[in-house]
Design an enzyme around this catalytic site. Sequence first.
Site, PDB file in Angstrom:
ATOM      1  CG  ASP A  52      -0.365  -0.091   2.528  1.00 48.75           C
ATOM      2  OD1 ASP A  52       0.880  -0.106   2.622  1.00 48.75           O
ATOM      3  OD2 ASP A  52      -1.121  -0.163   3.523  1.00 48.75           O
ATOM      4  CB  SER A  53       4.564   1.654  -0.097  1.00 50.75           C
ATOM      5  OG  SER A  53       4.732   0.492  -0.902  1.00 50.75           O
ATOM      6  CG  ASP A  91       0.578  -4.096   2.116  1.00 50.05           C
ATOM      7  OD1 ASP A  91       0.666  -4.874   3.087  1.00 50.05           O
ATOM      8  OD2 ASP A  91       1.358  -3.148   1.938  1.00 50.05           O
ATOM      9  CE  LYS A 119       3.177  -5.656   4.046  1.00 46.71           C
ATOM     10  NZ  LYS A 119       2.626  -4.628   4.996  1.00 46.71           N
ATOM     11  CD  GLU A 188       7.711   0.174   8.007  1.00 50.37           C
ATOM     12  OE1 GLU A 188       7.880   1.304   7.496  1.00 50.37           O
ATOM     13  OE2 GLU A 188       6.758  -0.577   7.709  1.00 50.37           O
TER      14      GLU A 188
END
Length: 272
Positions: A52-53, A91, A119, A188
């Site tokens: 989703d970045s 994602d 994810k 992260e």
Amino acid sequence: MYADRPARKAWTVPMLADARREGRKLVMLTAYDASFARALDDNGVDLILVGDSLGMVVQGHQSTLPVSVDDIVYHTACAARGVSTALLVADLPFQADASPERALDAAVRCLQAGAGMVKLEGAGFKLDVIRFLVEREIPVCAHLGLTPQSVLRLGGYKVQGRDERAAATLRDDAVAVAEAGASLLVLECVPSPLAAAITAASSIPTIGIGAGAQCDGQVLVLHDLLGINSGHRRPKFVKDFLADGGSIAAAVAAFAEAVRDGSFPDAEHSYG
């Protein structure tokens, strides 16, 4: 270049655990279209994340929150057309996993578009979501530490697990997501010693991003690896692998080699 080497076997979910047992580092990068997915697949990347970045580096948003399931499904289908050996991970975007049923609907669409795993971020009630998906034959990658979909609650993109209480919660959550059935765990923005401890105690492979070199693998956003200015602050853990010249393929291959030989991330690109 990796494309000149003998053909690799296509990655499967059980092979992730095999790699961990054999001490082979996992290499992961993001991609959102067929051409870049093919470049990653051809140059040594084991897992490709349709993250989703994309909301920040492709769509130009200030966070990942505006990304929809439709967006992820579209880009997953695009990336899948460029993949032959890497495991494609999609994602689940903001609130797509707010309930087990919503997560199932989104995950099925992602798998039908070509993903081999989904994810999702967090633990807590997400443990029920993970169990629900895994019981229905959908492989899950968990994501702990800095979870970008929590940016409003966190007040920004900050290192997580700095104090003992927060570290203990992260350790407990890492155990819980594995027990719920996750096959992979992204950590992260976690201090390197904490990520190392979680990895050592984990029953599933860990993938670090700003979490030190002791994780079982590493991931970066492709645009960061290539030094592309997305209009956002450059995190400490990012390294521009294209800065010394060469090609995109060579930069991807250099990242894969650096992850596998343990030279990336170094102390400069980690949190103490």
